[in-house]
Design an enzyme around this catalytic site. Structure first.
Site, mmCIF file in Angstrom:
data_model
loop_
_atom_site.group_PDB
_atom_site.id
_atom_site.type_symbol
_atom_site.label_atom_id
_atom_site.label_comp_id
_atom_site.label_asym_id
_atom_site.label_seq_id
_atom_site.Cartn_x
_atom_site.Cartn_y
_atom_site.Cartn_z
ATOM 1 C CE1 TYR A 141 -3.268 -2.895 0.829
ATOM 2 C CE2 TYR A 141 -4.560 -0.931 1.232
ATOM 3 C CZ TYR A 141 -4.486 -2.281 0.997
ATOM 4 O OH TYR A 141 -5.640 -3.024 0.938
ATOM 5 C CE LYS A 191 2.912 -18.024 -2.151
ATOM 6 N NZ LYS A 191 2.040 -19.195 -2.196
ATOM 7 C CG ASP A 247 -7.754 -5.258 1.967
ATOM 8 O OD1 ASP A 247 -8.703 -4.825 2.633
ATOM 9 O OD2 ASP A 247 -7.721 -5.232 0.723
HETATM 10 C C1 IPM Z 1 -10.202 -1.788 4.206
HETATM 11 C C2 IPM Z 1 -10.478 -1.239 2.830
HETATM 12 C C3 IPM Z 1 -9.367 -0.267 2.466
HETATM 13 C C4 IPM Z 1 -8.054 -1.045 2.479
HETATM 14 C C5 IPM Z 1 -9.569 0.447 1.120
HETATM 15 C C6 IPM Z 1 -10.866 1.206 1.075
HETATM 16 C C7 IPM Z 1 -8.412 1.355 0.808
HETATM 17 O O1 IPM Z 1 -10.599 -2.274 1.908
HETATM 18 O O2 IPM Z 1 -10.118 -0.988 5.167
HETATM 19 O O3 IPM Z 1 -10.076 -2.999 4.339
HETATM 20 O O4 IPM Z 1 -7.721 -1.722 1.511
HETATM 21 O O5 IPM Z 1 -7.356 -0.964 3.479
HETATM 22 MG MG MG Z 2 -10.561 -4.204 2.805
#
Ligand code: IPM
Ligand code: MG
Length: 358
Positions: A141, A191, A247
């Site tokens: 991210y 992984k 996520d």
């Molecule tokens: C979550 C959401 C977010 C993420 C998105 C909206 C950026 O999916 O909080 O899980 O990927 O962290």
């Molecule tokens: Mg999410």
């Protein structure tokens, strides 16, 4: 206690569900003698519309000065243009990074009375009580460089997975500390058969485990973990994993509880205000219709009380009221019922006031 809470309703169903949760927090303040002040700010698409950015400096500063942030959801088709420079999700990522909330706690518990709402067979879901600790401010991210370029014969896009050992250590250690208050087992998900960051993750987890001889550590590859969440989730206690694996696995795990609308989350760091939000998205298809399930956000408000304000008793009061409302059959449409968002909240409030007469 006095506390300033920033509310970031966001987009889609965000304003509906945060509105309900704030109502529950006001009731708690009233009954338990606390003084909570709520300050609302924009985040996500609505902030882009108003300020041209998904999180304004003013909103961020207010969050930094607060004792806790209650967030709804961000995003929607209106801002979904893939070539846009400004995206609603940037607001959420900036908030997490700026507040240094590196650990995202996502408890997944199958309420006994809800076993039939899961698409999985009862015996797969029975006894599930796990906590996913997702690393939140690193990994894919936030890796650099990021971007897209035209190259000979095509277009090249780059995202990078980057982790420092200290980023891994602090979140794994937190997972161990949390496991001490539970069943004392940590599953570190990676992984490591493919990724260098995962090998660093694994060796750092092994080192961190030396400080917690009373907690059992196991390692699991993320693909296996994805499978075991469906086939044998009751065997998990605490799972700890990197940002994107977490996520994906938590959306998957939400199916165990019957609906993603049920799940809360807490994002915390080393002190400072935490961010509390349901794990579901902005659900633009049902926005404004009073259909959203408020439980994920109400339980997130409970986590705010627990982790940011240290009000364990009050947090437990909310959780107890939710459990009793579910026990008596209160359900929104996503879990097979017919209650509206506010009628579901009213059921929780009824149990909160009935059970905690003063
Ligand atoms: C979550 C959401 C977010 C993420 C998105 C909206 C950026 O999916 O909080 O899980 O990927 O962290
Ligand atoms: Mg999410």
């Amino acid at each position: 206690m006095k506390a300033q809470i920033v509310v970031l309703p966001g987009d889609g169903i965000g304003p509906e569900v945060t509105g309900e949760a704030v109502g529950v927090l006001r009731l708690i303040a009233d009954r338990c003698g606390h003084e909570f002040t709520f300050v609302e700010h924009l985040i996500g698409g609505c902030s882009i519309d108003c300020y041209g950015t998904a999180l304004s400096d003013g909103a961020l500063e207010a969050c930094k000065r607060s004792q806790g942030v209650l967030l709804g959801a961000v995003g929607g088709p209106r801002w979904d243009n893939p070539s846009a420079d400004v995206r609603p999700e940037q607001g959420l990522l900036a908030l997490r990074k700026e507040l240094k909330v590196y650990a995202n706690l996502r408890p997944v518990k199958a309420h006994p009375e809800m076993l039939e709402t899961s698409p999985l067979r009862r015996e797969r879901v029975e006894g599930v009580d796990l906590l996913v600790v997702r690393e939140l401010t690193g990994g894919l991210y936030f890796g650099r460089p990021q971007g897209r370029e035209k190259v000979d014969g095509g277009v090249r896009a780059v995202d990078t997975m980057e982790y420092f050992d200290y980023e891994i250590r602090r979140v794994v250690e937190l997972a161990f500390r949390l496991a001490r208050g539970r069943r004392r087992k940590v599953t570190s998900v990676d992984k490591a058969n493919v990724l260098e960051t995962s090998r660093l993750w694994r060796s750092t987890a092994v080192e961190a485990a030396r400080g917690f001889p009373d907690v059992k550590l196991e390692h699991m590859l993320v693909d296996t973990a994805a499978m075991r969440l469906i086939t044998a989730a009751a065997g998990f206690d605490v799972l700890v994993t990197e940002n994107m694996f977490g996520d994906i696995l938590t959306d998957e795990a939400s199916v165990l509880t019957g609906s993603i609308g049920m799940l809360p989350s807490a994002s915390i760091g080393d002190g400072g205000p935490g961010v509390f939000e349901p794990i579901h998205g902005s659900a633009p298809d049902i926005a404004g219709k009073g259909l959203a399930n408020p439980i994920g956000t109400i339980l997130s408000a409970a986590l705010l009380l627990r982790y940011s304000l240290g009000l364990e008793g009050e947090a437990a009061m909310i959780e107890g009221a939710v459990a009793r409302a579910l026990h008596e059959g209160a359900r929104t449409a996503d879990v097979g019922g017919s209650l509206s968002t506010s009628a579901m909240t009213a059921e929780v409030v009824r149990h909160l006031t009935a059970h905690n007469k003063n």
